[in-house]
Design an enzyme around this catalytic site. Structure first.
Site, PDB file in Angstrom:
ATOM      1  CD  GLU A 143      -3.048  -0.553   0.267  1.00 13.10           C
ATOM      2  OE1 GLU A 143      -3.066   0.872  -0.404  1.00 13.10           O
ATOM      3  OE2 GLU A 143      -4.235  -1.281   0.013  1.00 13.10           O
ATOM      4  CD  GLU A 279     -14.770   0.887  -7.207  1.00 15.67           C
ATOM      5  OE1 GLU A 279     -13.963   0.602  -7.782  1.00 15.67           O
ATOM      6  OE2 GLU A 279     -15.138   1.512  -6.233  1.00 15.67           O
ATOM      7  NE  ARG A 292     -12.745  -2.324   0.794  1.00 18.96           N
ATOM      8  CZ  ARG A 292     -11.663  -2.870   1.450  1.00 18.96           C
ATOM      9  NH1 ARG A 292     -11.348  -2.626   2.812  1.00 18.96           N
ATOM     10  NH2 ARG A 292     -10.583  -3.396   0.908  1.00 18.96           N
ATOM     11  CD1 TRP A 295     -13.993  -7.254  -2.671  1.00 12.74           C
ATOM     12  CD2 TRP A 295     -11.885  -8.102  -2.125  1.00 12.74           C
ATOM     13  NE1 TRP A 295     -13.122  -6.449  -2.449  1.00 12.74           N
ATOM     14  CE2 TRP A 295     -11.972  -6.777  -1.933  1.00 12.74           C
ATOM     15  CE3 TRP A 295     -10.803  -8.775  -1.874  1.00 12.74           C
ATOM     16  CZ2 TRP A 295     -10.959  -5.998  -1.511  1.00 12.74           C
ATOM     17  CZ3 TRP A 295      -9.504  -8.021  -1.500  1.00 12.74           C
ATOM     18  CH2 TRP A 295      -9.565  -6.852  -1.312  1.00 12.74           C
ATOM     19  CG  ASP A 397      -8.075  -2.310  -6.681  1.00 13.02           C
ATOM     20  OD1 ASP A 397      -6.695  -1.921  -6.792  1.00 13.02           O
ATOM     21  OD2 ASP A 397      -8.706  -2.206  -5.768  1.00 13.02           O
ATOM     22  CD  GLU A 400      -1.456  -3.367  -4.016  1.00 17.01           C
ATOM     23  OE1 GLU A 400      -2.118  -4.435  -3.956  1.00 17.01           O
ATOM     24  OE2 GLU A 400      -1.542  -2.448  -4.903  1.00 17.01           O
ATOM     25  NE  ARG A 447      -3.898  -0.739  -5.092  1.00 12.27           N
ATOM     26  CZ  ARG A 447      -4.102  -0.919  -4.037  1.00 12.27           C
ATOM     27  NH1 ARG A 447      -4.937   0.224  -3.590  1.00 12.27           N
ATOM     28  NH2 ARG A 447      -4.262  -2.062  -3.112  1.00 12.27           N
ATOM     29  CG  ASP A 464      -6.277   3.387  -3.630  1.00 10.03           C
ATOM     30  OD1 ASP A 464      -6.773   3.190  -4.701  1.00 10.03           O
ATOM     31  OD2 ASP A 464      -6.618   2.468  -2.853  1.00 10.03           O
TER      32      ASP A 464
END
Lengths: 676, 676
Positions: A143, A279, A292, A295, A397, A400, A447, A464
């Site tokens: 992040e 999204e 949120r 998922w 998305d 990481e 990202r 973000d």
């Protein structure tokens, strides 16, 4: 590049400048052992190192077999060789191939020769500092931090509440590659944790938590040539899909009725719209961070009842539909049981599915090192549920977050796979699209990144940002992000219009949204985002003036499509990024080297986004060697000077080269007349 | 202690436990080179290290000449000796005397054998953690920080505004000495920056930024014996002056009228008062931090018009007068020109007086390494202006601020003198008093310290706590401070009643003041402080109930004088501190080892200060091996258990041993009846 052999050492030179010097009294190579602690909390890492040994490899023995030079490096004369370095000369540089002879070595440092006024760029996508000199940069995908500045309230609260405040070097996309103003680039072939230290006057010290396989050094006569070589090495992106040039991508995330209503408002407002990006197409859940996503990557009919037919209807009207996915599957979703049964998830020490906390909900990590899991996720989800369903693209998305304590199918440690994960994530998305033959029409934006993501990731977005003008997490940071990643061969970069992260009372205002939209019209993708807390943050559809403003900027974006396509040609042919640091075309103008809040949009447009609140004018620098024409007033200015221009909403400080071949296009940019 | 010779190594053992093991495969000694950056801002240091080399001295060659064992330590077999270690056996331990043969070495690490459940204490005066295990402790005298906890608002603002937030290890008084639960102590003879790391399960790693002259390891059969040996080694304090037992020292700092008025109020309230302490006796100045003192150490008649006669008058009434001094002189004071003309100040690179910013005013640093400057300051200021003027004591403030970029008369670098400065400051104060033959009657109290300060500094005070109950900068921290410094032979410790630092809206309330006064009655000096911002913080004279409360606690303090004097005998004879960790008298009770918010006041009183707001009762642990009687109710409880007692204001949780020789004294403690 020249290799000069010395007594017990050697020197590499490029363009007559020393790049690397190794001799007993001035060693370049160091090895050692260390024990790190790395604690992850929701993608934020607390990393500490304890170096138990660090020794210079002062003693070198050289041999030259005609093909390559081989150098054994020892700590002292009686020592066994610790490393063998094989130098392979290239036309424009050298490969330094390394072999370790001591399996206990897990720390490596190499020093490259630096000069006092040298500048250095790259390191992946760097948000705070474009020129890396004077600081060190840990390279570990994570992040990027919320606030990223220990003096701000948002950063402090993010640290206290979520361990998430971050610092100047945190990024979703690190890369152990840098470009020097000595006109060379250096790439270290590793996925382990690294830390590039540019604080010293005489040397750059590159630290890696393994002995890396290779250090690549290549030079070029110009920066354009250098980027060409970088891009040829790491890979190039496909061209943008044709539909993307049509206008703004509207980010809408409150279900079908909302999406259609706001789309209609946009179209009624003469907005140039290329797509809506929902999204929440796969559903949502509520958490304390905000709403949120759910998922479990497939259409959720409860939230988008007619999406199966709607996508085609929209496409008839010239509007594409984009979705969202990431490499995790929530435990309460439909895909989880199948994936778990098949053993497709990374596992914990007990051999069970490793469960990762993403903030009040839990997920499994699809193990892309398992060929079956990779194939299943690609076919079953990306292809069947997304491409075949009709999505023209998606935000790919995350990437990481690979926890460092999981076990993977390929047997490689998660610490070594962690930085590689964004690459795997990019690859699976690119392959899913390519196998359906849709590379020219379906896109995705990421990202996260790492070395090689250039080859797969169609477009980067800057992650973000906070919904503000702050120095280290606001609007201005995405310029540094575009420039740094662009130099490493990522031609396409964009950001969430208005930023994304709204926490601890920090909310987006209309001015920020306008300024961000003005910049976004001069990036490859113009895309809005409702933020993590849509109800608390101003949206383009909240005020008629904001709607008109965005519509105007979208028409500017669409008007520039022919020019942007030409920039796409340059990206495809030479890897030249669309957004460019000023010095890329103005190498002789020393002022251009220190600017990270302006950019060239292709060779002919200079963009100087207003990145402070309350401004009605803006001061910027015009590069020397050309005259520049203000896009909105037609006023012509000589280059090589600072100028101040009026910067009302809808007329961001943008200039075109007076001698451009595109002057007719630039002269006819849609004017905001009557809007303000 | 035993020394066992090994092939190419050796082992030290105490009480059958290994203390240090050195062999080629498990080396204890490491050397290297590093380059530090140290930035000071008003006594707060930002320190970073860059270690260029660190190598184990794996190869040892031993020789034994009968008197001592000598060991040459090398990095590898062909190496020159880097260090010679001479081991001198003592009856209870060993001296490891070190000699470096490589002048480039400026980093040294030694590992002592640790065991998993071992505890470690000391490190000077540690405010946050009494047991040092599990953390590392940089040892560098500095401001201790305001807030000292990155999660609090006060810390965050202190960091942002003043770089002063601090962290758990910051202290005015570090010392490279620790005590192990293996019943040995270790002292490293250095004044350079050090960092003791107790995070590893198998070893303690002590880092020093030089090759230190000596490592001393001594053991003892009991902790009491161990403290005796520590104290004999570092020196012991004089007994408290007789007048101090008479009651509270009232800190008053708003000029003469205010001081006399409040003193009268105290006496009228039947408060036991030993002295008034007027730190503003030399004048004040206003700054944004609050009212600051005028740093020119002599009576300022404007603020105290009749002080020259007043001191004797007060003494007639049994009330002493205390002042304030520190080792700096302000540029706008009377002493500065003389000192500058004589060259008594530390100098900058240009050879001029080094001017130090103390927060909106500037000072010179008196160079105590210059014998003439030392003598002048001692005679002209401490003796003539202070002792001869009639002061019975003073706060000897600061000592931890020696800037690292000044030049000193003795030619030693300021980095090496920095940690030694508190010792020099203690010494000059002690000598000034001793030369006047007043050691039994004139006292001083310091917050700064370092190795050897025990020999000179009459009393420690805990420095500048925040005016709150916070975990890392509030009331509870002074208990850890007393216990850690006490184990290293500092018998007398106390703190500002109600804390001192009031910044960023953090102000003292009446509850905090009461709880602090309740604890202070069970410390060697009971002393109030008006804080840095007297008008914003509640004072004992603001509310009749607070006045009565303090008067009650002062009578408790005075009542205990015979017992405190007996504790002074133990301090003088064996160095046993007045405030003691529970395990000092209860070695076999494992529960006692983890308690840092209670203490034994001498062998017979157990004190468990209430250190949270809003409490009316308190839970504490009674050590095993004795019965304990609650001082206020007379209730008797068996040891070895947690109990909860009522804790109204004026009746802090204090217990006496049922079998104490002092039961009569404890049974007749003044009761707060009728006061609440």
């Amino acid at each position: 590049m020249n290799i000069i052999l010395l007594d017990n050492g050697f020197r590499l030179e490029a363009n007559g400048q020393p790049l690397l010097h190794h001799s007993p009294d001035q060693p370049a190579f160091f090895v050692g052992t260390g024990r790190e602690t790395m604690d992850m909390y929701r993608g934020n890492f607390a990393i500490e190192d304890y170096v138990e040994a660090r020794t210079a490899l002062t003693h070198a023995r050289l041999s030259d077999d005609g093909n390559s030079i081989s150098i054994d490096l020892r700590r002292h004369p009686g020592d066994e060789p610790q490393l063998t370095l094989r130098v392979r000369e290239l036309a424009d540089g050298a490969e330094l191939n390394l072999e370790s002879h001591n399996s206990t070595l897990n720390r490596f440092w190499v020093r490259l020769t630096a000069s006092a006024d040298e500048k250095v760029w790259g390191g992946g996508e760097q948000m705070s500092y474009f020129n890396l000199r004077g600081r060190h940069f840990p390279l570990w995908t994570s992040e990027p931090g919320v606030g990223r500045d220990k003096s701000t309230y948002v950063t402090w609260q993010s640290d206290v509440v979520n361990k998430a405040g971050g610092d100047y070097y945190h990024t979703n996309y690190p890369q152990p590659t840098f470009v020097s103003s000595q006109r060379y680039f250096c790439h270290v072939d590793t996925t382990c944790y690294a830390d590039f230290d540019f604080r010293n006057a005489e040397f750059h010290e590159l630290q890696v938590w393994e002995v890396p396989a290779q250090i690549l050094l290549r030079s070029a006569p110009t920066y354009i040539d250098l980027v060409d070589r970088i891009s040829a090495h790491f890979g190039r992106q496909p061209r943008l899909p044709e539909w993307q040039y049509n206008g703004v991508v509207l980010g809408l995330k409150r279900g079908e009725v909302h999406a259609l209503e706001k789309l209609q408002l946009a179209l009624d407002s003469d907005m140039a719209v290329s797509a809506i990006w929902c999204e929440d197409w796969a559903g949502v859940r509520e958490t304390s961070f905000g709403t949120r996503l759910f998922w479990d990557w497939k259409w959720q009919p409860e939230r988008y009842p007619s999406l199966d037919s709607l996508i085609a209807e929209l496409q008839q009207k010239g509007v594409r539909f984009l979705g969202y996915a990431n490499p995790y599957l929530c435990v309460d979703g439909d895909f989880f049981p199948t994936a778990e049964q098949q053993g497709y998830f990374a596992t914990n020490d007990a051999g069970e599915t490793a469960i990762v906390d993403f903030g009040e909900f839990e997920c499994g990590v699809v193990d892309f090192t398992n060929p079956e899991a990779y194939q299943w996720f690609k076919e079953r989800i990306l292809q069947q549920e997304m491409i075949d369903f009709g999505l023209s693209g998606w935000m790919a998305d995350f990437g990481e977050y690979l926890p460092i304590d999981v076990h993977l199918h390929n047997g490689v440690s998660a610490r070594e796979e962690h930085n590689r994960w964004p690459l795997r994530w990019a690859q699976i998305n690119a392959e899913a699209i390519a196998e359906r033959g849709r590379t020219d029409d379906v896109t995705f934006f990421m990202r996260a990144g790492y070395t090689g993501v250039q080859r797969y990731c169609a477009q980067l977005w800057a992650g973000d940002q906070s919904v503000d003008f702050s120095r280290h997490d606001g609007l201005v940071t995405v310029i540094s992000a575009a420039l740094s990643s662009g130099l490493l061969g990522n031609a396409y970069h964009h950001s969430d219009i208005g930023g994304y992260t709204s926490l601890f009372g920090n909310t987006r205002d209309a001015e920020l949204f306008r300024r961000w939209a003005e910049m976004a019209a001069f990036t490859p993708m113009m895309r809005t985002h409702e933020s993590n807390r849509p109800a608390d943050n101003v949206q383009w559809f909240d005020e008629p003036e904001l709607t008109r403003h965005l519509a105007h900027m979208s028409r500017v974006y669409r008007h520039l499509a022919p020019y942007l396509k030409a920039l796409g040609d340059a990206a495809a042919e030479r890897g030249t990024p669309v957004q460019r640091p000023l010095f890329l075309h103005h190498e002789d103008d020393s002022r251009c080297y220190d600017i990270q809040d302006q950019y060239l949009y292709g060779p002919d447009l200079l963009v100087a986004p207003v990145h402070e609140a309350g401004r009605t004018d803006w001061t910027l620098y015009l590069p020397a060697g050309a005259d520049w024409v203000h896009c909105w007033t037609g006023e012509r200015h000589a280059g090589g000077q600072d100028i101040t221009v009026s910067a009302p909403f809808g007329q961001p400080p943008v200039f075109y080269r007076a001698d451009s071949a595109w002057t007719e296009l630039f002269r006819t940019l849609p004017q905001p007349e009557g809007l303000y």
